[in-house]
Design a protein around this motif. Structure first.
Motif, PDB file in Angstrom:
ATOM      1  N   THR A  67       0.822  -1.201   0.000  1.00  0.00           N
ATOM      2  CA  THR A  67       0.000   0.000   0.000  1.00  0.00           C
ATOM      3  C   THR A  67       0.857   1.252   0.000  1.00  0.00           C
ATOM      4  O   THR A  67       0.559   2.233  -0.662  1.00  0.00           O
TER       5      THR A  67
ATOM      6  N   ALA B 172       1.464   5.290 -11.932  1.00  0.00           N
ATOM      7  CA  ALA B 172       0.415   5.007 -10.950  1.00  0.00           C
ATOM      8  C   ALA B 172       0.964   5.073  -9.531  1.00  0.00           C
ATOM      9  O   ALA B 172       0.303   5.572  -8.616  1.00  0.00           O
ATOM     10  N   ASP B 173       2.182   4.562  -9.335  1.00  0.00           N
ATOM     11  CA  ASP B 173       2.787   4.628  -8.003  1.00  0.00           C
ATOM     12  C   ASP B 173       3.096   6.069  -7.610  1.00  0.00           C
ATOM     13  O   ASP B 173       2.981   6.437  -6.434  1.00  0.00           O
TER      14      ASP B 173
ATOM     15  N   ARG C 290      -0.048   7.445  -6.524  1.00  0.00           N
ATOM     16  CA  ARG C 290      -0.376   6.906  -5.203  1.00  0.00           C
ATOM     17  C   ARG C 290       0.442   7.611  -4.120  1.00  0.00           C
ATOM     18  O   ARG C 290      -0.082   7.922  -3.040  1.00  0.00           O
TER      19      ARG C 290
ATOM     20  N   ALA D 104      -7.986   7.481  -3.367  1.00  0.00           N
ATOM     21  CA  ALA D 104      -8.508   6.833  -4.572  1.00  0.00           C
ATOM     22  C   ALA D 104      -7.748   7.246  -5.828  1.00  0.00           C
ATOM     23  O   ALA D 104      -7.863   6.583  -6.867  1.00  0.00           O
TER      24      ALA D 104
ATOM     25  N   GLY E  87      -4.616   7.187  -6.826  1.00  0.00           N
ATOM     26  CA  GLY E  87      -3.651   6.260  -7.430  1.00  0.00           C
ATOM     27  C   GLY E  87      -4.324   5.220  -8.286  1.00  0.00           C
ATOM     28  O   GLY E  87      -3.880   4.917  -9.399  1.00  0.00           O
ATOM     29  N   ARG E  88      -5.435   4.657  -7.786  1.00  0.00           N
ATOM     30  CA  ARG E  88      -6.146   3.643  -8.559  1.00  0.00           C
ATOM     31  C   ARG E  88      -6.784   4.251  -9.807  1.00  0.00           C
ATOM     32  O   ARG E  88      -6.781   3.637 -10.891  1.00  0.00           O
ATOM     33  N   VAL E  89      -7.318   5.469  -9.681  1.00  0.00           N
ATOM     34  CA  VAL E  89      -7.944   6.117 -10.836  1.00  0.00           C
ATOM     35  C   VAL E  89      -6.906   6.411 -11.915  1.00  0.00           C
ATOM     36  O   VAL E  89      -7.145   6.193 -13.110  1.00  0.00           O
TER      37      VAL E  89
ATOM     38  N   GLN F 133      -4.195   4.807 -12.383  1.00  0.00           N
ATOM     39  CA  GLN F 133      -3.827   3.519 -12.963  1.00  0.00           C
ATOM     40  C   GLN F 133      -4.849   3.074 -14.005  1.00  0.00           C
ATOM     41  O   GLN F 133      -4.491   2.475 -15.021  1.00  0.00           O
ATOM     42  N   TRP F 134      -6.114   3.381 -13.787  1.00  0.00           N
ATOM     43  CA  TRP F 134      -7.175   2.988 -14.724  1.00  0.00           C
ATOM     44  C   TRP F 134      -7.193   3.845 -15.985  1.00  0.00           C
ATOM     45  O   TRP F 134      -7.239   3.316 -17.100  1.00  0.00           O
TER      46      TRP F 134
ATOM     47  N   THR G 181      -7.301  11.906 -15.873  1.00  0.00           N
ATOM     48  CA  THR G 181      -7.729  12.242 -14.514  1.00  0.00           C
ATOM     49  C   THR G 181      -7.739  13.750 -14.313  1.00  0.00           C
ATOM     50  O   THR G 181      -8.625  14.298 -13.642  1.00  0.00           O
TER      51      THR G 181
END
Length: 464
Positions: A10, A151-152, A155, A299, A301-303, A305-306, A312
């Protein structure tokens, strides 16, 4: 051990976890320190004095002065110096400054003139925030070297924002009991100890990957010394001005400040006038923004990544602009609280997404200077927006009343609605004009850095 192992994915990596922990403790300490000083100046030093509000505003001005006047030059030195040593040195300096103020605070307040106390407070706040202008770009550069995946990076930026938001939820409620039950000295000492914890966390972090190019960095530093401070500073400005991606990103960030800047100044008046709520309920609006900020940061980081950092950003601008317009039309307090929570989520996401975009467009040798330009300009934009919003409602639009399509408009909701529309337009601009950043070009050898290399122009998304 099992729990720590579960936390590591995480928090990206064990090294990042150490740096994050140090930042978390230091952020809470800063929140306690800032709140304590404001409370002490307002309720003890300036109690019953007509100049109380001006005395408290001096704390804010000292903070802003450090950001505006020290920040841009600090980036030059950060690009020259060892980043780990810079972070450690600033933590030592900040800890010593707070420890000195703590020692002085054992003197009874009535034994020294109020002007002397205010001078000590302002000087300490100015010096602390000046040191922060070195710490923040250094930490930014270290994280950029430790965390390379987009993405990291998002995050990491999200965790930083969530940590900052959480600190300001924990810190202020903790500051008042410390001040009024155990005294000013122990509230200040809490912050001094937080810098010690941060120092130990940084010292214990394995930053070997960051120092793998130490020889090259040393050569760049020596070349920079030969050029001189002013030449190195202007080289950073030229790099920024010639990079259309960075300029576009800065412009979007400045426009994005319209919504948050207007809210910071006018939201208390919106609550009492437009929402017809009591002043005691105002804190719930701030709580909604704090919780929404944490949710959006976690949220993000996940967005990213998507859908990627670029999408974004522009989607976040459009969504937050529309939500601010909807917020301006609210007349009931519960609906406004819910909408404000939803509004701050995409704002935090787009702020988080900008971190990997900024890193991808900036070569290593200019990271300190780019950050030291980017953040002071956005801080200035927020300040100017707050001042402009207050002036419009207090003077320019005072007594304004109008209607459109059956909807009535007053001065405050008009400012919010116009700011929201401008943010939506910024999202449209970002969708059309913001290029997808190519990887930052490698730095040239030191002998060739008298003029900054022209960066490879980012390509539009979907193109090679």
């Amino acid at each position: 051990m099992t729990t720590l192992a579960r936390l590591r994915p995480t928090l990206i990596s064990p090294t990042y976890t150490r740096l994050w922990f140090g930042q978390a403790v230091s952020s809470v300490g800063d929140a306690v320190f800032s709140t304590t000083l404001v409370l002490w100046v307002a309720t003890v030093l300036a109690e019953g004095r007509s100049w109380g509000p001006q005395a408290v505003s001096g704390v804010v001005l000292a903070t802003s002065a450090a950001v505006m006047f020290v920040g841009p030059l600090a980036g030059v030195f950060v690009d020259r110096w060892d980043k780990r040593a810079t972070m450690l040195g600033t933590e030592v300096l900040r800890g010593v400054l707070v420890a000195v103020l703590t020692a002085v605070s054992f003197v009874p307040a009535e034994d020294l003139p109020a002007g002397v106390w205010l001078a000590l407070v302002y000087a300490t706040v100015l010096a602390l925030n000046a040191a922060s202008q070195f710490f923040t770009p250094a930490r930014f550069a270290v994280i950029a070297d430790l965390v390379t995946d987009e993405a990291d990076r998002a995050r990491a930026a999200g965790l930083a924002q969530a940590t900052g938001q959480t600190a300001w939820i924990i810190g202020p409620p903790l500051a008042a009991p410390l001040l009024f039950t155990v005294g000013l000295q122990w509230a200040l000492l809490f912050n001094a100890l937080s810098y010690l914890v941060s120092y130990l966390a940084i010292r214990g972090a394995d930053l070997t990957p960051v120092g793998s190019a130490a020889a090259t960095a040393k050569q760049r530093a020596q070349a920079a010394e030969r050029r001189g401070l002013f030449q190195d500073f202007t080289a950073g400005l030229r790099f920024f001005a010639r990079n259309r991606f960075l300029v576009a990103l800065l412009l979007l960030t400045v426009i994005g400040q319209l919504g948050t800047g207007a809210l910071s100044t006018l939201n208390v008046f919106f609550a009492t006038r437009n929402l017809h709520a009591s002043a005691e309920l105002y804190g719930y609006l701030g709580m909604a923004m704090g919780i929404g900020g944490i949710a959006g940061a976690l949220a993000a980081g996940r967005v990213v990544q998507w859908i990627g950092a670029r999408r974004t950003t522009w989607i976040g601008l459009m969504a937050s602009g529309v939500l601010l317009v909807l917020y301006s039309r609210q007349t009931a307090f519960p609906g406004a609280v819910a909408l404000l929570f939803v509004f701050i989520v995409p704002i935090t996401m787009l702020n988080t997404a900008m971190a990997p975009l900024l890193l991808a467009a900036t070569p290593q040798e200019f990271r300190g200077r780019v950050v030291a330009v980017f953040y002071p300009v956005t801080r200035l934009a927020a300040m100017l927006t707050a001042v402009l919003s207050g002036w419009l409602v207090g003077s320019g639009l005072r007594g304004f009343s109008g209607s459109l399509a059956g909807l009535r408009f007053g001065p405050i909701d008009t400012v919010f609605a116009v700011a929201g529309l401008l943010v939506v337009l910024a999202g449209v601009y970002a969708r059309l004009a913001l290029p997808a950043p190519a990887p930052a070009p490698a730095a040239k050898p030191a002998a060739d850095t008298a003029e900054p290399a022209e960066p490879a122009e980012p390509t539009l998304e979907g193109r090679p």
